[in-house]
Design a protein around this motif. Structure first.
Motif, PDB file in Angstrom:
ATOM      1  N   HIS A   1       0.660  -1.357  -0.201  1.00 44.61           N
ATOM      2  CA  HIS A   1       0.177   0.053   0.080  1.00 44.61           C
ATOM      3  C   HIS A   1       0.904   1.277  -0.069  1.00 44.61           C
ATOM      4  O   HIS A   1       1.943   1.467   0.654  1.00 44.61           O
ATOM      5  CB  HIS A   1      -1.011   0.051   1.281  1.00 44.61           C
ATOM      6  N   ASP A   2       0.404   2.522  -0.519  1.00 43.44           N
ATOM      7  CA  ASP A   2       0.987   3.471  -0.814  1.00 43.44           C
ATOM      8  C   ASP A   2       0.735   4.413   0.636  1.00 43.44           C
ATOM      9  O   ASP A   2      -0.321   3.691   1.497  1.00 43.44           O
ATOM     10  CB  ASP A   2       0.691   4.418  -1.980  1.00 43.44           C
ATOM     11  N   ALA A   3       1.200   5.473   0.963  1.00 40.16           N
ATOM     12  CA  ALA A   3       1.098   6.154   1.844  1.00 40.16           C
ATOM     13  C   ALA A   3       0.879   7.747   1.842  1.00 40.16           C
ATOM     14  O   ALA A   3       0.959   8.729   2.710  1.00 40.16           O
ATOM     15  CB  ALA A   3       2.046   6.218   3.220  1.00 40.16           C
ATOM     16  N   LEU A   4       0.194   7.960   0.790  1.00 43.64           N
ATOM     17  CA  LEU A   4      -0.182   9.404   0.187  1.00 43.64           C
ATOM     18  C   LEU A   4      -1.583   9.807   0.632  1.00 43.64           C
ATOM     19  O   LEU A   4      -2.473   9.323  -0.323  1.00 43.64           O
ATOM     20  CB  LEU A   4       0.085   9.555  -1.141  1.00 43.64           C
ATOM     21  N   GLY A   5      -1.850  10.559   1.520  1.00 41.89           N
ATOM     22  CA  GLY A   5      -3.142  11.261   1.555  1.00 41.89           C
ATOM     23  C   GLY A   5      -3.428  12.062   0.730  1.00 41.89           C
ATOM     24  O   GLY A   5      -2.598  12.815  -0.004  1.00 41.89           O
ATOM     25  N   ILE A   6      -4.664  12.477   0.426  1.00 44.98           N
ATOM     26  CA  ILE A   6      -5.224  13.258  -0.694  1.00 44.98           C
ATOM     27  C   ILE A   6      -4.702  14.720  -0.378  1.00 44.98           C
ATOM     28  O   ILE A   6      -4.389  15.663  -1.212  1.00 44.98           O
ATOM     29  CB  ILE A   6      -6.627  13.322  -0.622  1.00 44.98           C
ATOM     30  N   GLU A   7      -4.323  15.175   0.967  1.00 46.30           N
ATOM     31  CA  GLU A   7      -4.089  16.690   1.326  1.00 46.30           C
ATOM     32  C   GLU A   7      -2.326  16.728   0.785  1.00 46.30           C
ATOM     33  O   GLU A   7      -1.917  17.675   0.189  1.00 46.30           O
ATOM     34  CB  GLU A   7      -3.915  16.832   2.896  1.00 46.30           C
ATOM     35  N   PHE A   8      -1.584  15.368   0.869  1.00 44.24           N
ATOM     36  CA  PHE A   8      -0.234  15.506   0.353  1.00 44.24           C
ATOM     37  C   PHE A   8      -0.430  15.634  -1.123  1.00 44.24           C
ATOM     38  O   PHE A   8       0.385  16.440  -1.629  1.00 44.24           O
ATOM     39  CB  PHE A   8       0.220  14.376   0.707  1.00 44.24           C
TER      40      PHE A   8
ATOM     41  N   THR B   1      -2.874  -0.926  -4.738  1.00 45.30           N
ATOM     42  CA  THR B   1      -4.375  -0.445  -4.391  1.00 45.30           C
ATOM     43  C   THR B   1      -4.388   0.924  -4.778  1.00 45.30           C
ATOM     44  O   THR B   1      -3.687   1.582  -4.017  1.00 45.30           O
ATOM     45  CB  THR B   1      -5.206  -1.067  -3.420  1.00 45.30           C
ATOM     46  N   PHE B   2      -5.412   1.610  -5.415  1.00 46.21           N
ATOM     47  CA  PHE B   2      -5.551   2.981  -5.579  1.00 46.21           C
ATOM     48  C   PHE B   2      -5.818   3.440  -4.227  1.00 46.21           C
ATOM     49  O   PHE B   2      -6.957   3.063  -3.475  1.00 46.21           O
ATOM     50  CB  PHE B   2      -6.302   3.409  -6.646  1.00 46.21           C
TER      51      PHE B   2
ATOM     52  N   ASP C   1     -12.150   5.532 -10.351  1.00 42.39           N
ATOM     53  CA  ASP C   1     -12.547   4.300 -11.181  1.00 42.39           C
ATOM     54  C   ASP C   1     -11.728   4.732 -12.472  1.00 42.39           C
ATOM     55  O   ASP C   1     -11.352   3.476 -12.868  1.00 42.39           O
ATOM     56  CB  ASP C   1     -13.959   4.396 -11.498  1.00 42.39           C
ATOM     57  N   LYS C   2     -11.319   5.634 -12.817  1.00 49.36           N
ATOM     58  CA  LYS C   2     -10.737   5.870 -14.166  1.00 49.36           C
ATOM     59  C   LYS C   2      -9.277   5.535 -14.031  1.00 49.36           C
ATOM     60  O   LYS C   2      -8.643   4.798 -14.713  1.00 49.36           O
ATOM     61  CB  LYS C   2     -10.810   7.209 -14.638  1.00 49.36           C
ATOM     62  N   PHE C   3      -8.684   5.676 -12.863  1.00 49.66           N
ATOM     63  CA  PHE C   3      -7.361   5.358 -12.652  1.00 49.66           C
ATOM     64  C   PHE C   3      -7.090   3.772 -11.972  1.00 49.66           C
ATOM     65  O   PHE C   3      -6.074   3.315 -12.541  1.00 49.66           O
ATOM     66  CB  PHE C   3      -6.866   6.276 -11.487  1.00 49.66           C
ATOM     67  N   VAL C   4      -8.113   3.467 -11.726  1.00 47.71           N
ATOM     68  CA  VAL C   4      -8.236   1.913 -11.264  1.00 47.71           C
ATOM     69  C   VAL C   4      -8.137   1.004 -12.491  1.00 47.71           C
ATOM     70  O   VAL C   4      -7.233   0.352 -12.805  1.00 47.71           O
ATOM     71  CB  VAL C   4      -9.416   1.646 -10.399  1.00 47.71           C
ATOM     72  N   GLN C   5      -8.829   1.526 -13.775  1.00 45.96           N
ATOM     73  CA  GLN C   5      -9.121   0.757 -14.696  1.00 45.96           C
ATOM     74  C   GLN C   5      -7.736   1.143 -15.714  1.00 45.96           C
ATOM     75  O   GLN C   5      -7.199  -0.040 -16.341  1.00 45.96           O
ATOM     76  CB  GLN C   5     -10.281   1.389 -15.657  1.00 45.96           C
ATOM     77  N   LYS C   6      -7.136   2.347 -15.631  1.00 45.55           N
ATOM     78  CA  LYS C   6      -6.053   2.480 -16.504  1.00 45.55           C
ATOM     79  C   LYS C   6      -4.760   1.973 -15.937  1.00 45.55           C
ATOM     80  O   LYS C   6      -3.977   1.349 -16.691  1.00 45.55           O
ATOM     81  CB  LYS C   6      -5.762   4.014 -16.228  1.00 45.55           C
ATOM     82  N   TYR C   7      -4.821   1.811 -14.327  1.00 47.29           N
ATOM     83  CA  TYR C   7      -3.339   1.211 -13.901  1.00 47.29           C
ATOM     84  C   TYR C   7      -3.768  -0.211 -13.494  1.00 47.29           C
ATOM     85  O   TYR C   7      -2.623  -0.601 -13.097  1.00 47.29           O
ATOM     86  CB  TYR C   7      -2.837   2.125 -13.087  1.00 47.29           C
ATOM     87  N   GLY C   8      -4.600  -0.797 -13.421  1.00 49.82           N
ATOM     88  CA  GLY C   8      -4.943  -2.234 -13.149  1.00 49.82           C
ATOM     89  C   GLY C   8      -4.807  -2.385 -11.563  1.00 49.82           C
ATOM     90  O   GLY C   8      -3.998  -3.334 -11.150  1.00 49.82           O
TER      91      GLY C   8
ATOM     92  N   PHE D   1      -6.014  -3.010  -7.744  1.00 50.73           N
ATOM     93  CA  PHE D   1      -6.930  -3.885  -7.096  1.00 50.73           C
ATOM     94  C   PHE D   1      -7.924  -2.864  -6.237  1.00 50.73           C
ATOM     95  O   PHE D   1      -7.618  -1.768  -5.887  1.00 50.73           O
ATOM     96  CB  PHE D   1      -6.219  -4.724  -5.784  1.00 50.73           C
ATOM     97  N   VAL D   2      -9.145  -3.284  -6.353  1.00 52.34           N
ATOM     98  CA  VAL D   2     -10.239  -2.462  -5.821  1.00 52.34           C
ATOM     99  C   VAL D   2     -11.178  -3.476  -5.265  1.00 52.34           C
ATOM    100  O   VAL D   2     -11.565  -4.729  -5.975  1.00 52.34           O
ATOM    101  CB  VAL D   2     -11.024  -1.354  -6.831  1.00 52.34           C
ATOM    102  N   SER D   3     -11.784  -3.309  -3.983  1.00 54.98           N
ATOM    103  CA  SER D   3     -12.758  -4.235  -3.626  1.00 54.98           C
ATOM    104  C   SER D   3     -14.169  -4.075  -4.316  1.00 54.98           C
ATOM    105  O   SER D   3     -14.654  -3.038  -4.840  1.00 54.98           O
ATOM    106  CB  SER D   3     -13.097  -3.944  -2.217  1.00 54.98           C
TER     107      SER D   3
END
Length: 454
Positions: free
Chosen positions: A29-36, A72-73, A166-173, A175-177
């Motif tokens: 998992h990444d650790a980048l919050g939306i604020e960052f 995972t995004f 959803d666009k980024f999930v599809q583009k970069y493959g 995992f999403v629940s």
């Protein structure tokens, strides 16, 4: 691998990990919050949060992709200042730096415990919501208008994030629940402290009127269970518990007030097939033996603690993550960052039941040296594979670890949660053919609105 193949591969990593099977490699998992992400994209934190569009969010995410390496995004939890404006929220306020804060407030009085115990949801809707949200503390028409604006503003922001994610999930493959399998799970003592009495006053309550507090905690169980119900059950989903108060209590008070209802919530959800993902705030080492009582397969993200101790005591039963200090990415050298990761992987990865997460998210630009972050994430991915993929983590059966508590509690009820069969008495179908259509629409839109009330 193309995006679809990569998504299938990543989905199997999570399916195996959550099923107690050692995967080809552990999920990362990444650790980048939306604020960052906003700041990294060169955006002003405060004004951007009032200005979300799909185009702006895509620009922010595209810039963040320079750093992100996880499986995972990072679907961000974005607070909504426009919705909060219509609420006139006292619970969540934006500070002068653009970050949201939770001021220390109390939204009920000591003498209100009896009303809370009688019916928590009715009490929250009738009394607490107006104390928490000054925009609702007005005449019925103005309150209805404010509520409608708050709900529409929330739905609008959710739509923007859902479309772009959803666009980024599809583009970069990524995992999403599956839809409908994840949720936030309230637990009684944290809910009482955070949403009702406040951090300071709840400590006084457990000294001055402990029996009332215990009654209230038990009364909150059906409400918390109902609030965390998921439309769909899947091993790929979970209910997220963000713990808060546990480590501020001495062990005696933890065992009396915090743990009993917390444990029951986890087991009641496990009864229906829902796993818990628990962020254990601060250091839970004192409570490590209690955590052994949780259902098998519970997912634990630890902020602090001795990883070897947690691996030894919980590693066969729970999926462990966390422990890596995000602050090291700012203050450490590249080699120090990698050495710490190697230490944690060597301890936590063997035998499976592990996924890579940090101890917390990066929120401000200065939290992370980007060069350190990229080097660290690439090292983790290069050293995440197992030689014994496919083996079972344990031969113990998950169902044997679940204690049944649901029969001890009444079904959740409220005069504000009206089943369709009751509603149709006042507004009957004109023809039997439309009855199922009315029922579907009633349940759909009722379930959309109810979360906004609580």
């Amino acid at each position: 691998m193309n995006a679809q193949e990569l998504r299938e591969y990543r989905t199997k990593l999570y399916t195996d990990t959550y099923s107690g099977i050692i995967p080809e490699r552990f999920p990362v998992h990444d650790a980048l919050g939306i604020e960052f992400m906003m700041q990294y994209a060169g955006k002003d934190l405060m004004t951007t949060q009032y200005s979300y569009t799909t185009e702006l969010l895509e620009e922010i995410y595209n810039k963040a992709m320079e750093l992100m390496r996880g499986d995972t995004f990072p679907m961000p939890f974005a607070r909504n200042p426009i919705a909060l404006m219509f609420q006139q929220s006292r619970f969540t306020k934006m500070g002068s730096n653009g970050f949201f804060q939770h001021p220390e407030n109390s939204y009920m009085e000591p003498e209100d415990y009896d009303d809370l115990i009688k019916n928590p949801y009715d009490f929250i809707v009738e009394k607490v919501s107006t104390h928490t949200n000054q925009g609702f503390d007005t005449d019925p028409i103005s309150r209805s208008l404010a509520f409608a604006k708050y709900m529409l503003a929330t739905m609008d922001l959710n739509r923007i994030f859902a479309e772009v994610s959803d666009k980024f999930v599809q583009k970069y493959g990524y995992f999403v629940s599956p839809p409908g399998v994840n949720g936030m799970q309230a637990v009684p003592f944290d809910f009482l402290a955070d949403h009702l009495r406040g951090f300071t006053k709840v400590h006084g309550d457990i000294k001055r009127q402990p029996e009332k507090v215990l009654e209230a905690l038990e009364a909150l169980v059906p409400y918390c269970v109902w609030r965390g119900l998921n439309p769909v059950q899947s091993i790929l989903g979970n209910n997220m518990i963000m713990t808060h108060m546990a480590t501020f209590l001495n062990t005696k008070d933890f065992e009396k007030f915090y743990w009993p209802t917390f444990l029951k919530i986890c087991h009641i959800c496990a009864e229906r097939g829902q796993a818990m993902a628990i962020f254990a705030e601060h250091d839970w080492t004192r409570f490590i033996d209690h955590m052994q009582e949780l259902p098998q397969g519970t997912r634990l993200q630890m902020e602090y603690g001795d990883p070897q101790l947690f691996k030894d005591k919980l590693g066969k039963k729970m999926v462990l993550s966390g422990f890596y200090p995000i602050t090291l990415l700012k203050n450490g050298t590249r080699q120090q960052c990698i050495d710490k990761a190697k230490e944690l992987i060597d301890i936590l990865a063997p035998g499976g039941n592990f996924m890579w997460k940090f101890d917390k998210q990066a929120l401000i630009l200065n939290d992370v040296n980007p060069e350190n972050y990229i080097a660290l994430m690439e090292y983790i991915l290069e050293n995440s594979k197992y030689d014994n993929a496919g083996e079972l983590v344990t031969i113990d059966k998950k169902e044997d670890s679940i204690v049944k508590y649901s029969h001890l509690y009444p079904k959740f009820e409220s005069k504000y949660v009206v089943p369709f069969d009751e509603f149709k008495k006042a507004y009957p179908p004109v023809d039997d053919r439309v009855e199922p259509l009315m029922r579907h629409a009633y349940d759909k839109f009722t379930n959309m609105v109810l979360p906004f009330l609580s």
